[in-house]
Write a protein that holds these residues in place. Structure first.
Motif, short mmCIF file in Angstrom:
data_model
loop_
_atom_site.label_atom_id
_atom_site.label_comp_id
_atom_site.label_asym_id
_atom_site.label_seq_id
_atom_site.Cartn_x
_atom_site.Cartn_y
_atom_site.Cartn_z
N TRP A 84 30.85 -7.28 2.10
CA TRP A 84 31.83 -7.58 2.83
C TRP A 84 33.16 -6.54 3.35
N ASP A 85 33.06 -5.80 2.93
CA ASP A 85 34.42 -4.95 3.02
C ASP A 85 33.84 -4.01 4.25
N SER A 143 30.84 -10.93 14.28
CA SER A 143 30.79 -9.08 13.91
C SER A 143 29.71 -8.96 13.60
N ALA A 195 34.06 -6.18 7.08
CA ALA A 195 35.90 -5.92 7.34
C ALA A 195 36.50 -4.76 8.05
N LYS A 245 38.42 -7.58 11.48
CA LYS A 245 38.73 -9.02 11.24
C LYS A 245 38.78 -8.55 10.03
N GLU A 246 40.08 -9.68 9.40
CA GLU A 246 39.93 -9.92 8.07
C GLU A 246 38.77 -11.12 8.17
N LEU A 247 37.88 -11.30 7.43
CA LEU A 247 36.95 -12.29 7.51
C LEU A 247 37.09 -13.18 5.84
N SER A 286 32.67 -13.85 11.21
CA SER A 286 31.80 -13.40 10.62
C SER A 286 30.05 -12.99 10.88
#
Length: 380
Positions: free
Chosen positions: A71-72, A149, A75, A80-82, A146
Protein backbone atom coordinates in the motif's frame (compact mmCIF):
# COMPACT_ATOMS: atom_id res chain seq x y z
CA UNK A 1 -7.15 -13.14 -32.82
CA UNK A 2 -5.25 -11.17 -30.21
CA UNK A 3 -2.89 -13.02 -27.91
CA UNK A 4 -1.25 -12.46 -24.54
CA UNK A 5 1.07 -14.22 -22.13
CA UNK A 6 -1.21 -13.70 -19.10
CA UNK A 7 -4.94 -12.99 -19.17
CA UNK A 8 -6.27 -11.70 -15.84
CA UNK A 9 -10.05 -12.00 -15.49
CA UNK A 10 -11.56 -9.33 -13.26
CA UNK A 11 -10.39 -5.76 -12.61
CA UNK A 12 -11.34 -5.45 -8.96
CA UNK A 13 -8.79 -5.09 -6.17
CA UNK A 14 -7.36 -8.60 -6.59
CA UNK A 15 -7.22 -8.63 -10.38
CA UNK A 16 -5.85 -5.11 -10.67
CA UNK A 17 -3.16 -5.91 -8.11
CA UNK A 18 -2.20 -9.08 -9.98
CA UNK A 19 -2.04 -7.28 -13.33
CA UNK A 20 0.13 -4.57 -11.78
CA UNK A 21 2.54 -7.12 -10.32
CA UNK A 22 2.79 -9.22 -13.49
CA UNK A 23 3.28 -6.21 -15.76
CA UNK A 24 5.86 -4.59 -13.47
CA UNK A 25 7.89 -7.80 -13.71
CA UNK A 26 7.98 -7.50 -17.50
CA UNK A 27 5.27 -9.99 -18.44
CA UNK A 28 2.76 -9.43 -21.23
CA UNK A 29 -0.61 -8.94 -19.53
CA UNK A 30 -4.18 -8.40 -20.67
CA UNK A 31 -6.66 -7.41 -17.96
CA UNK A 32 -10.24 -8.36 -18.83
CA UNK A 33 -13.18 -6.68 -17.12
CA UNK A 34 -16.82 -7.53 -17.84
CA UNK A 35 -17.78 -3.90 -17.19
CA UNK A 36 -15.33 -1.26 -15.97
CA UNK A 37 -12.74 -1.49 -13.18
CA UNK A 38 -14.23 -1.31 -9.65
CA UNK A 39 -17.78 -1.18 -11.01
CA UNK A 40 -20.81 -1.28 -8.72
CA UNK A 41 -21.67 -4.91 -9.60
CA UNK A 42 -18.51 -6.25 -7.95
CA UNK A 43 -16.86 -6.17 -4.54
CA UNK A 44 -14.34 -3.35 -5.04
CA UNK A 45 -16.42 -0.25 -5.67
CA UNK A 46 -16.74 2.88 -3.57
CA UNK A 47 -14.43 4.72 -1.20
CA UNK A 48 -14.91 2.96 2.14
CA UNK A 49 -13.27 -0.33 3.12
CA UNK A 50 -11.72 -1.08 6.50
CA UNK A 51 -7.95 -1.44 6.78
CA UNK A 52 -7.08 -3.06 10.12
CA UNK A 53 -4.49 -5.26 11.79
CA UNK A 54 -6.69 -6.94 14.41
CA UNK A 55 -7.19 -10.66 13.78
CA UNK A 56 -7.56 -13.50 16.30
CA UNK A 57 -4.45 -15.21 14.93
CA UNK A 58 -0.99 -13.97 13.98
CA UNK A 59 -1.17 -15.45 10.47
CA UNK A 60 -3.46 -12.77 9.04
CA UNK A 61 -2.08 -9.92 11.15
CA UNK A 62 1.42 -10.56 9.82
CA UNK A 63 0.02 -10.69 6.28
CA UNK A 64 -1.54 -7.26 6.84
CA UNK A 65 1.88 -5.99 7.88
CA UNK A 66 3.31 -7.32 4.61
CA UNK A 67 0.42 -5.86 2.62
CA UNK A 68 1.00 -2.42 4.15
CA UNK A 69 4.37 -2.26 2.38
CA UNK A 70 2.53 -2.68 -0.92
CA UNK A 71 0.00 0.00 0.00
CA UNK A 72 2.81 2.40 0.84
CA UNK A 73 4.49 1.69 -2.50
CA UNK A 74 1.23 2.21 -4.39
CA UNK A 75 0.61 5.48 -2.58
CA UNK A 76 4.12 6.64 -3.51
CA UNK A 77 3.70 5.69 -7.16
CA UNK A 78 0.22 7.15 -7.51
CA UNK A 79 0.72 10.23 -5.38
CA UNK A 80 -2.63 9.51 -3.70
CA UNK A 81 -3.67 8.90 -0.10
CA UNK A 82 -5.33 5.51 -0.52
CA UNK A 83 -5.72 4.72 3.19
CA UNK A 84 -7.11 7.50 5.39
CA UNK A 85 -6.01 7.10 9.04
CA UNK A 86 -8.92 6.53 11.43
CA UNK A 87 -7.88 3.88 13.93
CA UNK A 88 -10.12 0.97 14.89
CA UNK A 89 -12.04 -0.29 17.89
CA UNK A 90 -12.99 -3.93 18.36
CA UNK A 91 -15.41 -5.00 21.07
CA UNK A 92 -18.25 -7.33 21.98
CA UNK A 93 -18.24 -10.61 23.89
CA UNK A 94 -17.51 -12.69 20.78
CA UNK A 95 -14.91 -10.29 19.36
CA UNK A 96 -12.58 -11.17 22.26
CA UNK A 97 -10.62 -7.92 22.45
CA UNK A 98 -8.15 -9.41 24.95
CA UNK A 99 -7.15 -12.11 22.45
CA UNK A 100 -6.81 -9.54 19.68
CA UNK A 101 -4.61 -7.43 21.94
CA UNK A 102 -2.37 -10.44 22.54
CA UNK A 103 -1.92 -10.96 18.80
CA UNK A 104 -1.09 -7.30 18.21
CA UNK A 105 1.38 -7.42 21.10
CA UNK A 106 3.12 -10.45 19.54
CA UNK A 107 3.33 -8.67 16.19
CA UNK A 108 4.62 -5.41 17.62
CA UNK A 109 1.60 -3.33 16.62
CA UNK A 110 0.66 -0.26 18.66
CA UNK A 111 -2.59 -0.81 20.58
CA UNK A 112 -4.46 -0.23 23.83
CA UNK A 113 -6.91 -2.41 25.74
CA UNK A 114 -9.52 -0.16 27.34
CA UNK A 115 -12.41 -0.73 29.71
CA UNK A 116 -15.87 0.07 28.36
CA UNK A 117 -15.93 3.17 30.58
CA UNK A 118 -12.57 4.41 29.31
CA UNK A 119 -13.67 3.85 25.72
CA UNK A 120 -16.99 5.64 26.22
CA UNK A 121 -15.11 8.62 27.60
CA UNK A 122 -12.92 8.73 24.51
CA UNK A 123 -15.69 7.98 22.01
CA UNK A 124 -19.03 8.98 23.58
CA UNK A 125 -20.73 8.46 20.24
CA UNK A 126 -20.43 4.67 20.70
CA UNK A 127 -22.14 2.65 23.45
CA UNK A 128 -19.49 0.04 24.21
CA UNK A 129 -20.63 -3.10 26.04
CA UNK A 130 -17.30 -4.85 26.77
CA UNK A 131 -13.59 -4.14 26.91
CA UNK A 132 -12.35 -2.41 23.77
CA UNK A 133 -9.25 -2.94 21.67
CA UNK A 134 -7.99 0.27 20.07
CA UNK A 135 -5.27 0.26 17.42
CA UNK A 136 -4.45 3.59 15.79
CA UNK A 137 -2.78 2.14 12.69
CA UNK A 138 -6.11 1.19 11.12
CA UNK A 139 -7.91 3.29 8.54
CA UNK A 140 -10.24 3.48 5.57
CA UNK A 141 -9.27 2.24 2.10
CA UNK A 142 -10.55 4.10 -0.94
CA UNK A 143 -11.28 0.98 -2.98
CA UNK A 144 -12.14 2.70 -6.27
CA UNK A 145 -9.04 4.91 -6.23
CA UNK A 146 -6.90 1.93 -5.25
CA UNK A 147 -8.14 -0.13 -8.19
CA UNK A 148 -7.67 2.84 -10.50
CA UNK A 149 -4.12 3.35 -9.25
CA UNK A 150 -3.19 -0.31 -9.70
CA UNK A 151 -4.69 -0.42 -13.20
CA UNK A 152 -2.74 2.74 -14.05
CA UNK A 153 0.48 1.10 -12.87
CA UNK A 154 -0.25 -2.05 -14.85
CA UNK A 155 -0.95 -0.07 -18.03
CA UNK A 156 2.15 2.08 -17.46
CA UNK A 157 4.16 -1.15 -17.50
CA UNK A 158 2.59 -2.27 -20.79
CA UNK A 159 -0.55 -4.15 -19.72
CA UNK A 160 -3.63 -3.92 -21.92
CA UNK A 161 -6.99 -3.21 -20.29
CA UNK A 162 -10.08 -4.51 -22.11
CA UNK A 163 -13.36 -3.28 -20.63
CA UNK A 164 -16.86 -4.60 -21.34
CA UNK A 165 -15.18 -7.95 -22.02
CA UNK A 166 -17.31 -10.56 -20.26
CA UNK A 167 -15.79 -14.04 -20.44
CA UNK A 168 -18.21 -16.65 -21.73
CA UNK A 169 -15.97 -19.66 -22.25
CA UNK A 170 -12.38 -20.86 -21.97
CA UNK A 171 -11.01 -23.82 -23.91
CA UNK A 172 -7.56 -25.33 -24.00
CA UNK A 173 -5.45 -24.95 -27.12
CA UNK A 174 -2.06 -26.18 -28.26
CA UNK A 175 -0.39 -23.05 -26.93
CA UNK A 176 -2.51 -22.48 -23.85
CA UNK A 177 -6.12 -21.25 -23.80
CA UNK A 178 -8.63 -19.40 -25.92
CA UNK A 179 -11.03 -17.11 -24.10
CA UNK A 180 -14.25 -16.07 -25.80
CA UNK A 181 -16.36 -13.13 -24.69
CA UNK A 182 -20.14 -13.03 -24.51
CA UNK A 183 -20.17 -10.89 -27.67
CA UNK A 184 -17.97 -13.30 -29.63
CA UNK A 185 -14.49 -11.77 -29.33
CA UNK A 186 -11.57 -14.11 -28.71
CA UNK A 187 -8.22 -13.88 -26.95
CA UNK A 188 -5.43 -16.45 -26.91
CA UNK A 189 -3.53 -16.67 -23.63
CA UNK A 190 -0.65 -18.78 -22.45
CA UNK A 191 -1.82 -18.46 -18.82
CA UNK A 192 -4.97 -17.31 -17.03
CA UNK A 193 -5.52 -15.73 -13.64
CA UNK A 194 -9.14 -15.79 -12.48
CA UNK A 195 -9.93 -12.97 -10.04
CA UNK A 196 -13.66 -12.84 -10.63
CA UNK A 197 -14.95 -12.59 -7.05
CA UNK A 198 -18.67 -13.32 -6.91
CA UNK A 199 -18.65 -14.30 -10.57
CA UNK A 200 -16.35 -17.27 -9.85
CA UNK A 201 -19.18 -19.79 -9.19
CA UNK A 202 -20.73 -18.81 -12.53
CA UNK A 203 -17.38 -19.15 -14.34
CA UNK A 204 -16.17 -22.41 -12.80
CA UNK A 205 -17.83 -24.61 -15.39
CA UNK A 206 -16.18 -22.66 -18.21
CA UNK A 207 -12.60 -22.68 -16.96
CA UNK A 208 -11.25 -25.90 -18.52
CA UNK A 209 -10.15 -27.05 -15.06
CA UNK A 210 -9.39 -30.71 -14.27
CA UNK A 211 -12.24 -32.42 -12.46
CA UNK A 212 -9.90 -33.33 -9.61
CA UNK A 213 -9.15 -29.64 -9.06
CA UNK A 214 -12.81 -28.63 -9.14
CA UNK A 215 -13.63 -31.43 -6.69
CA UNK A 216 -11.40 -29.73 -4.11
CA UNK A 217 -13.13 -26.37 -4.52
CA UNK A 218 -15.03 -25.48 -1.33
CA UNK A 219 -18.59 -24.26 -1.53
CA UNK A 220 -18.62 -20.54 -2.24
CA UNK A 221 -21.33 -18.48 -0.58
CA UNK A 222 -22.06 -15.28 -2.48
CA UNK A 223 -23.97 -12.73 -0.42
CA UNK A 224 -25.55 -9.49 -1.49
CA UNK A 225 -24.55 -7.41 1.52
CA UNK A 226 -26.30 -4.19 2.46
CA UNK A 227 -24.76 -1.08 3.98
CA UNK A 228 -26.37 2.12 5.19
CA UNK A 229 -25.06 5.65 5.66
CA UNK A 230 -26.25 7.42 8.81
CA UNK A 231 -25.69 11.14 9.40
CA UNK A 232 -23.64 12.36 12.34
CA UNK A 233 -25.77 13.72 15.16
CA UNK A 234 -23.12 16.37 15.79
CA UNK A 235 -22.99 18.58 12.70
CA UNK A 236 -19.36 19.42 13.43
CA UNK A 237 -18.45 15.85 12.49
CA UNK A 238 -19.26 16.75 8.88
CA UNK A 239 -15.99 18.57 8.41
CA UNK A 240 -13.86 16.28 10.57
CA UNK A 241 -14.88 12.99 12.07
CA UNK A 242 -13.23 11.59 15.19
CA UNK A 243 -14.98 8.29 14.51
CA UNK A 244 -12.80 5.19 14.31
CA UNK A 245 -13.73 2.15 12.28
CA UNK A 246 -15.36 -0.51 14.44
CA UNK A 247 -16.24 -4.20 14.61
CA UNK A 248 -18.78 -5.21 17.26
CA UNK A 249 -19.42 -8.92 17.64
CA UNK A 250 -21.89 -10.40 20.09
CA UNK A 251 -24.15 -13.46 20.14
CA UNK A 252 -26.24 -13.60 16.98
CA UNK A 253 -24.98 -10.33 15.56
CA UNK A 254 -21.86 -8.77 14.09
CA UNK A 255 -21.83 -5.16 12.97
CA UNK A 256 -19.13 -3.04 11.43
CA UNK A 257 -18.86 0.62 10.63
CA UNK A 258 -16.48 3.19 9.25
CA UNK A 259 -16.40 6.80 8.11
CA UNK A 260 -18.22 6.76 4.78
CA UNK A 261 -15.88 9.07 2.92
CA UNK A 262 -16.83 10.02 -0.60
CA UNK A 263 -19.55 7.34 -0.63
CA UNK A 264 -21.35 9.23 2.13
CA UNK A 265 -20.46 12.73 0.95
CA UNK A 266 -18.18 12.89 4.00
CA UNK A 267 -21.17 13.50 6.25
CA UNK A 268 -21.98 10.12 7.72
CA UNK A 269 -20.96 6.72 8.97
CA UNK A 270 -21.29 3.52 6.93
CA UNK A 271 -22.83 0.75 9.06
CA UNK A 272 -23.73 -2.82 8.13
CA UNK A 273 -24.52 -6.23 9.55
CA UNK A 274 -21.72 -8.61 8.62
CA UNK A 275 -23.01 -11.41 6.37
CA UNK A 276 -26.56 -10.12 6.76
CA UNK A 277 -27.47 -10.19 3.09
CA UNK A 278 -29.24 -12.80 1.02
CA UNK A 279 -27.34 -15.73 -0.48
CA UNK A 280 -27.02 -15.83 -4.28
CA UNK A 281 -25.92 -18.60 -6.67
CA UNK A 282 -23.42 -16.10 -8.10
CA UNK A 283 -22.96 -12.40 -8.77
CA UNK A 284 -25.01 -12.82 -11.94
CA UNK A 285 -28.18 -13.07 -9.80
CA UNK A 286 -27.74 -9.88 -7.77
CA UNK A 287 -30.57 -7.34 -7.98
CA UNK A 288 -29.26 -4.46 -5.86
CA UNK A 289 -32.40 -4.41 -3.72
CA UNK A 290 -32.32 -3.60 -0.03
CA UNK A 291 -34.13 -6.01 2.31
CA UNK A 292 -36.47 -3.92 4.52
CA UNK A 293 -35.95 -6.35 7.41
CA UNK A 294 -32.20 -5.88 7.23
CA UNK A 295 -32.63 -2.12 7.15
CA UNK A 296 -34.88 -2.32 10.24
CA UNK A 297 -32.33 -4.44 12.14
CA UNK A 298 -29.48 -2.07 11.35
CA UNK A 299 -31.53 1.01 12.27
CA UNK A 300 -32.42 -0.62 15.61
CA UNK A 301 -28.76 -1.41 16.15
CA UNK A 302 -27.80 2.21 15.51
CA UNK A 303 -30.48 3.42 17.92
CA UNK A 304 -29.10 1.21 20.69
CA UNK A 305 -25.35 1.22 20.15
CA UNK A 306 -24.42 4.34 18.15
CA UNK A 307 -25.89 7.38 19.90
CA UNK A 308 -23.60 9.65 17.88
CA UNK A 309 -25.62 8.93 14.73
CA UNK A 310 -29.10 9.93 13.65
CA UNK A 311 -30.84 6.54 13.15
CA UNK A 312 -32.26 7.43 9.75
CA UNK A 313 -30.13 6.32 6.79
CA UNK A 314 -29.79 8.91 4.06
CA UNK A 315 -28.14 6.52 1.60
CA UNK A 316 -27.86 2.76 1.17
CA UNK A 317 -26.04 0.37 -1.09
CA UNK A 318 -25.37 -3.30 -1.80
CA UNK A 319 -22.02 -5.04 -2.20
CA UNK A 320 -20.96 -8.63 -2.83
CA UNK A 321 -19.22 -10.82 -0.27
CA UNK A 322 -17.97 -14.19 -1.55
CA UNK A 323 -17.21 -16.48 1.39
CA UNK A 324 -15.36 -19.74 1.76
CA UNK A 325 -16.49 -21.93 4.69
CA UNK A 326 -13.35 -21.07 6.67
CA UNK A 327 -13.23 -17.44 5.45
CA UNK A 328 -9.71 -18.17 4.17
CA UNK A 329 -8.73 -16.99 0.71
CA UNK A 330 -8.27 -19.28 -2.29
CA UNK A 331 -4.95 -19.02 -4.12
CA UNK A 332 -4.14 -22.08 -6.18
CA UNK A 333 -2.98 -23.11 -9.63
CA UNK A 334 -3.39 -26.06 -11.95
CA UNK A 335 -1.90 -26.33 -15.43
CA UNK A 336 -1.89 -22.74 -16.71
CA UNK A 337 -4.82 -21.45 -14.64
CA UNK A 338 -4.46 -19.62 -11.34
CA UNK A 339 -7.65 -19.27 -9.30
CA UNK A 340 -7.67 -16.31 -6.99
CA UNK A 341 -10.49 -15.52 -4.58
CA UNK A 342 -9.22 -13.31 -1.72
CA UNK A 343 -12.67 -12.56 -0.45
CA UNK A 344 -14.84 -13.61 2.49
CA UNK A 345 -15.51 -9.96 3.23
CA UNK A 346 -12.00 -9.16 4.46
CA UNK A 347 -9.76 -9.48 1.41
CA UNK A 348 -9.55 -5.87 0.30
CA UNK A 349 -6.88 -4.82 2.80
CA UNK A 350 -4.52 -7.49 1.44
CA UNK A 351 -4.81 -6.50 -2.23
CA UNK A 352 -1.18 -5.51 -2.97
CA UNK A 353 0.13 -8.64 -1.24
CA UNK A 354 -2.44 -10.87 -2.94
CA UNK A 355 -1.26 -9.47 -6.27
CA UNK A 356 2.32 -10.36 -5.40
CA UNK A 357 1.39 -13.88 -4.30
CA UNK A 358 -0.77 -14.48 -7.37
CA UNK A 359 2.00 -13.28 -9.66
CA UNK A 360 4.48 -15.57 -7.88
CA UNK A 361 2.13 -18.52 -8.25
CA UNK A 362 1.22 -17.82 -11.88
CA UNK A 363 4.83 -17.42 -12.98
CA UNK A 364 6.37 -20.06 -10.74
CA UNK A 365 8.54 -17.40 -9.08
CA UNK A 366 7.37 -18.27 -5.59
CA UNK A 367 4.87 -20.06 -3.40
CA UNK A 368 1.83 -19.03 -1.41
CA UNK A 369 0.80 -19.94 2.14
CA UNK A 370 -0.47 -23.51 2.24
CA UNK A 371 -3.54 -22.22 4.10
CA UNK A 372 -4.76 -20.76 0.78
CA UNK A 373 -4.35 -23.93 -1.29
CA UNK A 374 -7.48 -25.93 -2.06
CA UNK A 375 -6.23 -29.13 -0.44
CA UNK A 376 -5.72 -27.30 2.87
CA UNK A 377 -9.04 -25.46 2.69
CA UNK A 378 -10.89 -28.68 1.92
CA UNK A 379 -9.28 -30.39 4.90
CA UNK A 380 -10.73 -27.86 7.34
Amino acid sequence: MESTQYAVIGAGLAGAATAWQLASRGHEVTLLERSTPANDAGSSHGSARIFRYAYPEEFYTRLVQEAKNGWDELARLSGKELITPAGAVDYGALRQPEQLAGVLESCGIDHELLSAEQARTRWPQIAFDTQVLWHPGAGVIDAHESVSSMVDQAVAHGAQLLTNWAVDSIVQSDSGYVLTSCDGRSLAAGNIVVAAGGWLPWLLGSLALPSSFIAQMPSLEVRQEQAYHFPYADASDTAYTPWPTFIHKRAGWQAYGLPGGRDAEFRGQKVAQYNGGKILPSAAEQDGRIDPENRRRVVEYVEKYLPGLIPEPYAETTCLFTNTPSEDFILDRVDGITVLSPCSGHGGKFAPLIGQLAADLATGAGSVPEQFRLAAIGAR
